[in-house]
Design a protein around this motif. Structure first.
Motif, PDB file in Angstrom:
ATOM      1  N   ARG A  21      24.578  26.410 -66.084  1.00 42.50           N
ATOM      2  CA  ARG A  21      25.853  26.180 -65.402  1.00 42.50           C
ATOM      3  C   ARG A  21      25.636  26.097 -63.895  1.00 42.50           C
ATOM      4  NH1 ARG A  21      29.604  29.709 -63.239  1.00 42.50           N
ATOM      5  NH2 ARG A  21      28.638  31.535 -64.189  1.00 42.50           N
ATOM      6  N   VAL A  56      29.106  15.711 -63.856  1.00 41.09           N
ATOM      7  CA  VAL A  56      29.890  15.678 -65.099  1.00 41.09           C
ATOM      8  C   VAL A  56      31.219  14.957 -64.924  1.00 41.09           C
ATOM      9  CG1 VAL A  56      28.808  17.729 -66.099  1.00 41.09           C
ATOM     10  CG2 VAL A  56      30.841  17.985 -64.663  1.00 41.09           C
ATOM     11  N   LEU A 112      33.571  15.458 -62.546  1.00 44.82           N
ATOM     12  CA  LEU A 112      34.670  16.225 -61.965  1.00 44.82           C
ATOM     13  C   LEU A 112      34.666  16.024 -60.458  1.00 44.82           C
ATOM     14  CD1 LEU A 112      34.345  19.626 -63.872  1.00 44.82           C
ATOM     15  CD2 LEU A 112      36.045  17.848 -64.250  1.00 44.82           C
ATOM     16  N   LEU A 156      28.737  24.515 -61.770  1.00 46.93           N
ATOM     17  CA  LEU A 156      30.047  24.488 -62.409  1.00 46.93           C
ATOM     18  C   LEU A 156      30.645  25.876 -62.520  1.00 46.93           C
ATOM     19  CD1 LEU A 156      29.254  22.060 -65.367  1.00 46.93           C
ATOM     20  CD2 LEU A 156      30.495  21.520 -63.269  1.00 46.93           C
ATOM     21  N   GLU A 162      35.395  25.151 -65.875  1.00 43.94           N
ATOM     22  CA  GLU A 162      35.025  23.743 -65.958  1.00 43.94           C
ATOM     23  C   GLU A 162      34.133  23.491 -67.171  1.00 43.94           C
ATOM     24  OE1 GLU A 162      35.172  22.690 -61.197  1.00 43.94           O
ATOM     25  OE2 GLU A 162      33.335  23.581 -62.025  1.00 43.94           O
ATOM     26  N   LEU A 165      35.163  21.069 -70.375  1.00 39.37           N
ATOM     27  CA  LEU A 165      34.300  19.962 -70.790  1.00 39.37           C
ATOM     28  C   LEU A 165      33.752  20.138 -72.206  1.00 39.37           C
ATOM     29  CD1 LEU A 165      32.434  19.529 -67.410  1.00 39.37           C
ATOM     30  CD2 LEU A 165      34.029  17.880 -68.436  1.00 39.37           C
ATOM     31  N   ARG A 182      25.767  18.817 -74.317  1.00 39.18           N
ATOM     32  CA  ARG A 182      26.256  17.595 -73.666  1.00 39.18           C
ATOM     33  C   ARG A 182      26.750  17.893 -72.246  1.00 39.18           C
ATOM     34  NH1 ARG A 182      28.154  16.763 -78.819  1.00 39.18           N
ATOM     35  NH2 ARG A 182      30.232  17.556 -78.330  1.00 39.18           N
ATOM     36  N   VAL A 183      27.499  18.964 -72.084  1.00 41.33           N
ATOM     37  CA  VAL A 183      28.005  19.331 -70.753  1.00 41.33           C
ATOM     38  C   VAL A 183      26.852  19.536 -69.782  1.00 41.33           C
ATOM     39  CG1 VAL A 183      29.188  21.139 -69.441  1.00 41.33           C
ATOM     40  CG2 VAL A 183      30.162  20.350 -71.599  1.00 41.33           C
TER      41      VAL A 183
END
Length: 142
Positions: free
Chosen positions: A13, A21, A23, A35, A39, A43, A72-73
């Motif tokens: 993170r 991503v 944002l 992140l 968030e 996501l 994926r995030v």
């Protein structure tokens, strides 16, 4: 102490930026790099509370779908994604009851037999006595 899964999530993170991503980075001051938990949760399609529990090591069994969403995030490659799944399975496996905690390894039995300094026993997590040395047995004198 955090679990390896929790440490991995927190580390990932911190290295993923909001821009990566999709944002808005918002030129506000972020207290932490990367992140925010909310968030990541947004996501990944999970609640903030659930993701927080994962990152704090309080959630023991995330589903494969949740792990895939987190991969994926965090833009994990196949190897890192597999590592994430292994961390989650290792954490969950510690709490499964599969009979392995009932087996005392032979080298432990040998150690018990040779221990003459005092009573010794091997217990499982329910505190059942699985093995013990001769000094821990009740004496037959009476």
């Amino acid at each position: 102490m955090r679990s390896p899964l929790a440490e991995f999530l927190r580390a990932r993170r911190q290295v993923v930026s909001p821009d990566e991503v999709g944002l808005p980075s918002g030129h506000d001051r972020r207290r932490t790099p990367g992140l925010r938990r909310d968030e990541v949760a947004l996501l990944a399609g999970v609640s903030v509370d659930y993701y927080t529990r994962l990152e704090q090591g309080r959630e023991r069994r995330p589903s494969d779908q949740v792990l895939d969403a987190l991969a994926r995030v965090f833009h994990l490659d196949a190897e890192a994604s597999e590592h994430l799944h292994q961390l989650a399975r290792a954490r969950a496996r510690r709490y499964e009851v599969d009979g392995q905690d009932e087996q005392v390894k032979s080298h432990v039995l040998l150690l018990l037999d040779s221990w003459s300094h005092g009573p010794a026993a091997v217990l499982n997590r329910r505190t059942d006595v699985l093995a013990q040395n001769a000094l821990s047995l009740p004496s037959s004198k009476g």
